[in-house]
Every structure is written in C-alpha cells, then in structure tokens.
Scaffold this motif. Structure first.
Motif, PDB file in Angstrom:
ATOM      1  N   ASN A  18     -28.136 -20.291 -15.013  1.00 23.60           N
ATOM      2  CA  ASN A  18     -28.046 -18.860 -14.700  1.00 23.60           C
ATOM      3  C   ASN A  18     -27.327 -18.681 -13.370  1.00 23.60           C
ATOM      4  OD1 ASN A  18     -29.628 -17.447 -16.868  1.00 23.60           O
ATOM      5  ND2 ASN A  18     -31.223 -18.842 -16.145  1.00 23.60           N
ATOM      6  N   ALA A  19     -26.536 -17.624 -13.293  1.00 21.23           N
ATOM      7  CA  ALA A  19     -25.803 -17.319 -12.064  1.00 21.23           C
ATOM      8  C   ALA A  19     -25.672 -15.807 -11.937  1.00 21.23           C
ATOM      9  CB  ALA A  19     -24.433 -17.983 -12.074  1.00 21.23           C
ATOM     10  N   THR A  20     -25.381 -15.351 -10.743  1.00 15.80           N
ATOM     11  CA  THR A  20     -25.175 -13.930 -10.479  1.00 15.80           C
ATOM     12  C   THR A  20     -23.770 -13.719  -9.956  1.00 15.80           C
ATOM     13  OG1 THR A  20     -26.077 -14.152  -8.240  1.00 15.80           O
ATOM     14  CG2 THR A  20     -27.604 -13.513  -9.998  1.00 15.80           C
ATOM     15  N   GLY A  21     -23.222 -12.558 -10.264  1.00  9.11           N
ATOM     16  CA  GLY A  21     -21.863 -12.258  -9.821  1.00  9.11           C
ATOM     17  C   GLY A  21     -21.598 -10.770  -9.892  1.00  9.11           C
ATOM     18  N   TYR A  22     -20.299 -10.413  -9.901  1.00 12.49           N
ATOM     19  CA  TYR A  22     -19.888  -9.018  -9.901  1.00 12.49           C
ATOM     20  C   TYR A  22     -18.748  -8.826 -10.897  1.00 12.49           C
ATOM     21  CZ  TYR A  22     -22.620  -8.584  -5.628  1.00 12.49           C
ATOM     22  OH  TYR A  22     -23.645  -8.594  -4.720  1.00 12.49           O
ATOM     23  N   VAL A  23     -18.690  -7.615 -11.454  1.00  8.12           N
ATOM     24  CA  VAL A  23     -17.610  -7.253 -12.364  1.00  8.12           C
ATOM     25  C   VAL A  23     -16.366  -6.942 -11.531  1.00  8.12           C
ATOM     26  CG1 VAL A  23     -16.860  -5.635 -14.142  1.00  8.12           C
ATOM     27  CG2 VAL A  23     -19.254  -6.352 -14.030  1.00  8.12           C
ATOM     28  N   VAL A  24     -15.251  -7.574 -11.890  1.00  9.82           N
ATOM     29  CA  VAL A  24     -14.010  -7.437 -11.124  1.00  9.82           C
ATOM     30  C   VAL A  24     -12.845  -7.255 -12.102  1.00  9.82           C
ATOM     31  CG1 VAL A  24     -12.439  -8.564  -9.507  1.00  9.82           C
ATOM     32  CG2 VAL A  24     -14.899  -8.876  -9.255  1.00  9.82           C
ATOM     33  N   PRO A  25     -11.979  -6.258 -11.881  1.00  8.19           N
ATOM     34  CA  PRO A  25     -10.774  -6.150 -12.717  1.00  8.19           C
ATOM     35  C   PRO A  25      -9.732  -7.171 -12.273  1.00  8.19           C
ATOM     36  CG  PRO A  25     -10.821  -4.373 -11.116  1.00  8.19           C
ATOM     37  CD  PRO A  25     -12.108  -5.134 -10.939  1.00  8.19           C
ATOM     38  N   GLN A  26      -9.162  -7.872 -13.233  1.00  9.84           N
ATOM     39  CA  GLN A  26      -8.151  -8.855 -12.888  1.00  9.84           C
ATOM     40  C   GLN A  26      -6.801  -8.220 -12.606  1.00  9.84           C
ATOM     41  OE1 GLN A  26      -8.897 -12.162 -12.298  1.00  9.84           O
ATOM     42  NE2 GLN A  26     -10.885 -11.144 -12.461  1.00  9.84           N
ATOM     43  N   ARG A  27      -6.586  -7.001 -13.097  1.00  4.98           N
ATOM     44  CA  ARG A  27      -5.344  -6.283 -12.783  1.00  4.98           C
ATOM     45  C   ARG A  27      -5.723  -5.001 -12.069  1.00  4.98           C
ATOM     46  NH1 ARG A  27      -0.476  -5.251 -17.047  1.00  4.98           N
ATOM     47  NH2 ARG A  27      -2.150  -4.272 -18.249  1.00  4.98           N
ATOM     48  N   LYS A  28      -5.395  -4.975 -10.788  1.00  6.19           N
ATOM     49  CA  LYS A  28      -5.759  -3.861  -9.926  1.00  6.19           C
ATOM     50  C   LYS A  28      -4.649  -3.666  -8.909  1.00  6.19           C
ATOM     51  CE  LYS A  28      -9.483  -2.578  -6.697  1.00  6.19           C
ATOM     52  NZ  LYS A  28     -10.762  -3.030  -6.097  1.00  6.19           N
ATOM     53  N   ALA A  29      -4.299  -2.425  -8.621  1.00  4.04           N
ATOM     54  CA  ALA A  29      -3.167  -2.158  -7.731  1.00  4.04           C
ATOM     55  C   ALA A  29      -3.457  -0.948  -6.855  1.00  4.04           C
ATOM     56  CB  ALA A  29      -1.889  -1.919  -8.533  1.00  4.04           C
ATOM     57  N   ALA A  30      -3.083  -1.078  -5.582  1.00  9.00           N
ATOM     58  CA  ALA A  30      -3.074   0.055  -4.664  1.00  9.00           C
ATOM     59  C   ALA A  30      -1.681   0.666  -4.752  1.00  9.00           C
ATOM     60  CB  ALA A  30      -3.389  -0.390  -3.242  1.00  9.00           C
ATOM     61  N   VAL A  31      -1.567   1.800  -5.406  1.00  8.81           N
ATOM     62  CA  VAL A  31      -0.279   2.397  -5.740  1.00  8.81           C
ATOM     63  C   VAL A  31       0.215   3.233  -4.569  1.00  8.81           C
ATOM     64  CG1 VAL A  31       0.976   3.816  -7.400  1.00  8.81           C
ATOM     65  CG2 VAL A  31      -0.948   2.412  -8.154  1.00  8.81           C
ATOM     66  N   ALA A  32       1.464   2.986  -4.183  1.00  7.53           N
ATOM     67  CA  ALA A  32       2.100   3.745  -3.109  1.00  7.53           C
ATOM     68  C   ALA A  32       3.576   3.898  -3.440  1.00  7.53           C
ATOM     69  CB  ALA A  32       1.922   3.054  -1.766  1.00  7.53           C
ATOM     70  N   SER A  33       4.302   4.549  -2.571  1.00  2.00           N
ATOM     71  CA  SER A  33       5.744   4.719  -2.734  1.00  2.00           C
ATOM     72  C   SER A  33       6.462   3.942  -1.644  1.00  2.00           C
ATOM     73  CB  SER A  33       6.113   6.203  -2.641  1.00  2.00           C
ATOM     74  OG  SER A  33       7.514   6.353  -2.569  1.00  2.00           O
ATOM     75  N   LYS A  34       7.633   3.374  -2.001  1.00  2.00           N
ATOM     76  CA  LYS A  34       8.433   2.706  -0.982  1.00  2.00           C
ATOM     77  C   LYS A  34       9.020   3.708  -0.004  1.00  2.00           C
ATOM     78  CE  LYS A  34      11.102  -0.681  -1.963  1.00  2.00           C
ATOM     79  NZ  LYS A  34      12.167  -1.511  -2.572  1.00  2.00           N
ATOM     80  N   ALA A  35       9.160   4.951  -0.465  1.00  2.00           N
ATOM     81  CA  ALA A  35       9.699   5.992   0.415  1.00  2.00           C
ATOM     82  C   ALA A  35       8.613   6.491   1.362  1.00  2.00           C
ATOM     83  CB  ALA A  35      10.235   7.150  -0.415  1.00  2.00           C
ATOM     84  N   GLN A  36       9.052   7.036   2.455  1.00  2.00           N
ATOM     85  CA  GLN A  36       8.149   7.643   3.418  1.00  2.00           C
ATOM     86  C   GLN A  36       8.323   9.153   3.367  1.00  2.00           C
ATOM     87  OE1 GLN A  36       8.576   6.030   7.319  1.00  2.00           O
ATOM     88  NE2 GLN A  36       8.410   3.910   6.665  1.00  2.00           N
ATOM     89  N   GLY A  37       7.222   9.872   3.522  1.00  5.55           N
ATOM     90  CA  GLY A  37       7.304  11.322   3.504  1.00  5.55           C
ATOM     91  C   GLY A  37       5.942  11.947   3.306  1.00  5.55           C
ATOM     92  N   ARG A  38       5.951  13.262   3.209  1.00  7.40           N
ATOM     93  CA  ARG A  38       4.712  14.012   3.041  1.00  7.40           C
ATOM     94  C   ARG A  38       4.391  14.132   1.561  1.00  7.40           C
ATOM     95  NH1 ARG A  38       2.916  19.333   2.544  1.00  7.40           N
ATOM     96  NH2 ARG A  38       5.060  20.015   2.181  1.00  7.40           N
ATOM     97  N   LEU A  39       3.114  13.896   1.227  1.00  2.00           N
ATOM     98  CA  LEU A  39       2.690  14.005  -0.164  1.00  2.00           C
ATOM     99  C   LEU A  39       2.739  15.472  -0.582  1.00  2.00           C
ATOM    100  CD1 LEU A  39       1.595  12.470  -2.598  1.00  2.00           C
ATOM    101  CD2 LEU A  39      -0.716  12.866  -1.742  1.00  2.00           C
ATOM    102  N   GLU A  40       3.553  15.735  -1.591  1.00  2.00           N
ATOM    103  CA  GLU A  40       3.785  17.111  -2.030  1.00  2.00           C
ATOM    104  C   GLU A  40       2.933  17.494  -3.231  1.00  2.00           C
ATOM    105  OE1 GLU A  40       7.892  19.543  -2.295  1.00  2.00           O
ATOM    106  OE2 GLU A  40       7.684  18.009  -3.858  1.00  2.00           O
ATOM    107  N   TRP A  41       2.656  16.523  -4.110  1.00  2.00           N
ATOM    108  CA  TRP A  41       1.891  16.817  -5.329  1.00  2.00           C
ATOM    109  C   TRP A  41       1.134  15.571  -5.756  1.00  2.00           C
ATOM    110  CZ3 TRP A  41       2.400  14.700 -10.306  1.00  2.00           C
ATOM    111  CH2 TRP A  41       1.661  15.341 -11.314  1.00  2.00           C
TER     112      TRP A  41
END
Length: 404
Positions: free
Chosen positions: A72-95
């Motif tokens: 028996n062991a204990t652990g945590y549920v983890v997504p293997q595909r996960k991403a912090a989504v951003a834009s390469k461009a810089q600017g103000r978030l409009e929408w």
C-alpha cells in the motif's frame, strides 16, 4: 429436712443477673450475622446489576482485494499534460473568454491582448509588399524594353548599321535591367517575409488552447499587463493554467526497499480520500529510474484504467498494488468484523451488538478472512460489537463500552 427444702426455694440473684446479660448478647450476635449476609447478598446483586466494562469494535466494510494486496502507498492525482498558457507578445489583456473549470478545445481562442500597434505594423508590412511588387513590375517592363533594343542591335550590328559603342550600350542596359528585376524580386520576398513576421506578431496577441483540457487556474484578469518574459511589478506571466484531464495519473513515493515488489503494468486499486465509496482500477504506468536520496524513495506513476469525472488534480489517493487483477466480485464490499468479536453459544456463532448500554446477541454466519478481519452475515456496518465477550456476557447484559 424442712430447712433444707426451704433453701431450694431461695432465689440466686447473681445467676439470674448473669442470664439476663447473656441473652441480649446472643441476640445481637445473631442480628449482626444476618446483617453481614444481607450486605453480601446486596453487594452481589449490585455487582450483577452494574454495567460490565467491555472493549468494543465497529463492524465495517472490507474488500476481498485485501487478500492479494502486496503493498500500500499514498500519493496524489497529477495530470501528465499541464500547461501555464501565456502569449509571447507583451501587452494589456483585452479579452478573456474562460473561467476556472471551463473546458476548452485545441486551438480555441481563450484570450486576446491589445494589438493595435502590431496590427499597424502588419498593415505597413503589407504596404511594403505592394511597393516591392510595383517596383518589380517596373523593372520587368524595363527589362522587356532593353531586351527588344538588344535584339534590334544584334540585327543591325552585322551590316554595321550601328556603331559598336551603341551595341555595347544596349547590352549593358539589358544586363542592368535583368539585375534590377532580380533585385526587385528579392525585395518582394523580403517584404513578404516582413509581412509574415508582422502577421505572426498579431497572431501572438491571440491566446489559443494548446490542447483539449480544463482550465484549472485563472492567473490574470482583463486589464492586467502580460509580460511572460519579465518579472516587472504588477504584471502577469501566465494567463491561465490548463490540464488535460484524460492524462490524470497517481504519483506515489515508494520506499526503495519495496520497489522490487512493483513492476510495470502491475494491476492496482485506487481509493480517493475525497470519494471514499469509489474504488477504481489502475495499472502501473512507469517507474521513474532514480531514487530520492533524501527520502530513500522511488517515484511510481499509476494510470487510471477506470475513469470518473469526479476525480480532480491534486486529490490525495491510496494505492493498493495487487498480485493479480481484481474481478468484479472482488471489488464489491462485504461486512467484516474482528475475529475476537465472534463467540460460540450452543454451537452457534454469535456476536454481541451494543445498543442502549446492553449487549444483544446476534447469530452470524462467517465467511472468508479479509486481512485482519472476517467476513460475516447477520450484522451491518456501523454496529458496535463486544470484543472477547467470554461467558460473563449474555443476551441483555448491561455493559460499559470502551474501545481498545
């Protein structure tokens, strides 16, 4: 003779006084003995009527998989595909078009940044393409005219109708016109490349989902400045965090001394703390080939064979590594108690269920052993039973409960 007879009639007052003293003493001794007997009987009655202290246990549900669980062991549920989504461009978030929990599809537009400046640059680049194409057309016309003159000069030079100098000038003009056409073509390609770069810059202000998934965290709001490659004050790097829920796995640290009992594709059973009534089939996906020296553990990842929409990332989970795959019957719960709670009365197996301070005798039918428990029929989960009842406990006995 008469005097002797008269002496018998004389009262012996000392003997009479002694007799008076002896009779009350015997009477009090008799009363004391009776009182002692009554007190003893009362003590026995009180002892029999007072609750008998007993240890108790709770009837629970168990699963047959406990019989072939290796580890028996204990652990945590983890997504293997996960991403912090951003834009390469810089600017103000409009929408921003998503919230926490929103489901998104691959390439779906989820946010936009202000793009007026890059849109203007793109329009300028497109105009430069048109200018370059116009210059190319002009140079092609010049080349055509130079080619016609050169063809005429080649005809006239044979009879010496024109001078050699004129002929050389026409040849030079043709070569120059041809080089100008090549240069203009290169300018068109360069302008088109610049336009494509400007178009990419505009496209980078549009944030799209990299894969099918669910939004876990919303990091930015409309009006925030997005600078993914900077740590400036009051700026945000990522806009949202997305996870592919189809890639959920359970990660657990297993002591290196037990890692030999685990193999890839080994069947497992997964129990989530947030969903205690749910048991899901799993399988060892991979064993990370390195050891954490600080903890002396190896990371093991288990994928879900059975999936449930209620399973979420970062849920705590328990893993049972099995020696064989569990059947549908193995995954059905059965009622079980500690063996010490089962007693034999008149050839019957019974347990004593405690209700309202009294022990009630219940006939049970025992089954297979489940680890440290025994499967039974005749009681239900949650019942409190007496451990090691002995001969002193019977049906209706008053008991004072205490857990071991």
């Amino acid at each position: 003779m008469a005097d002797h007879d008269l002496s018998r009639l004389k009262i012996d007052r000392q003997a009479a006084a002694a007799g008076v003293r002896l009779r009350p003493r015997r009477r009090w001794l008799r009363y004391a003995a009776i009182a002692v007997v009554l007190l003893a009987l009362a003590g026995i009655a009180i002892r029999l009527a007072s609750p008998r202290p007993v240890q108790t246990a709770t009837v629970t549900s168990a699963f047959p998989t406990q019989n072939f669980t290796l580890l028996n062991a204990t652990g945590y549920v983890v997504p293997q595909r996960k991403a912090a989504v951003a834009s390469k461009a810089q600017g103000r978030l409009e929408w921003l078009g998503v919230l926490e929990g929103s489901r998104v599809k691959k390439d779906e537009v989820i946010a936009r940044l202000e793009s007026k400046d890059v849109a203007a640059s793109f329009a300028q680049a497109q105009a430069q393409v048109q200018v370059a194409q116009a210059n190319l057309a002009l140079q092609q016309a010049e080349l055509k005219d130079a080619e016609v003159n050169l063809r005429r000069s080649r005809i006239l030079i044979v009879p010496n109708a024109i001078s050699r100098t004129q002929y050389d000038a026409d040849v030079a003009r043709f070569d120059k016109a041809r080089a100008s056409v090549n240069s203009s073509r290169a300018s068109v390609v360069s302008a088109q490349a610049n336009a494509r770069a400007a178009e990419v810059a505009v496209e980078q202000t549009v944030v799209r989902a990299p894969f099918d998934g669910v939004v876990l965290v919303k990091h930015a709001n409309v009006g925030d400045n997005i600078t993914p490659f900077s740590a400036a004050a009051d700026t945000k790097g990522a806009i949202v965090t997305i996870a592919d829920m189809e890639t959920l796995e359970v990660e657990a640290d297993v002591a290196e001394s037990n890692i030999a009992r685990i193999r890839v594709d080994q069947p497992c059973e997964l129990l989530l703390d947030a969903l205690p009534g749910l048991r899901l089939a799993g399988q060892v996906s991979r064993i990370v080939p390195t050891v954490d020296r600080s903890k002396a553990t190896v990371l093991v990842k288990v994928r879900f064979v059975d999936r449930d929409a209620r399973v979420l990332p970062d849920m705590s989970a328990k893993i049972a590594f099995l020696s064989r795959a569990a059947t549908a019957q193995d995954r059905q719960p059965v009622v079980a108690v500690q063996p010490a709670a089962i007693a034999t009365r008149d050839g019957r197996q019974v347990v004593y269920v405690v209700r309202d301070g009294k022990a009630h005798e219940m006939t049970v039918k025992t089954g297979n052993k489940l680890g440290e428990l025994v499967a039974v029929q005749g009681v239900k989960p949650g019942d409190v039973v007496v451990l090691s009842p002995g001969d002193q406990i019977g049906d209706g006995s008053r008991v004072a409960t205490s857990k071991p």
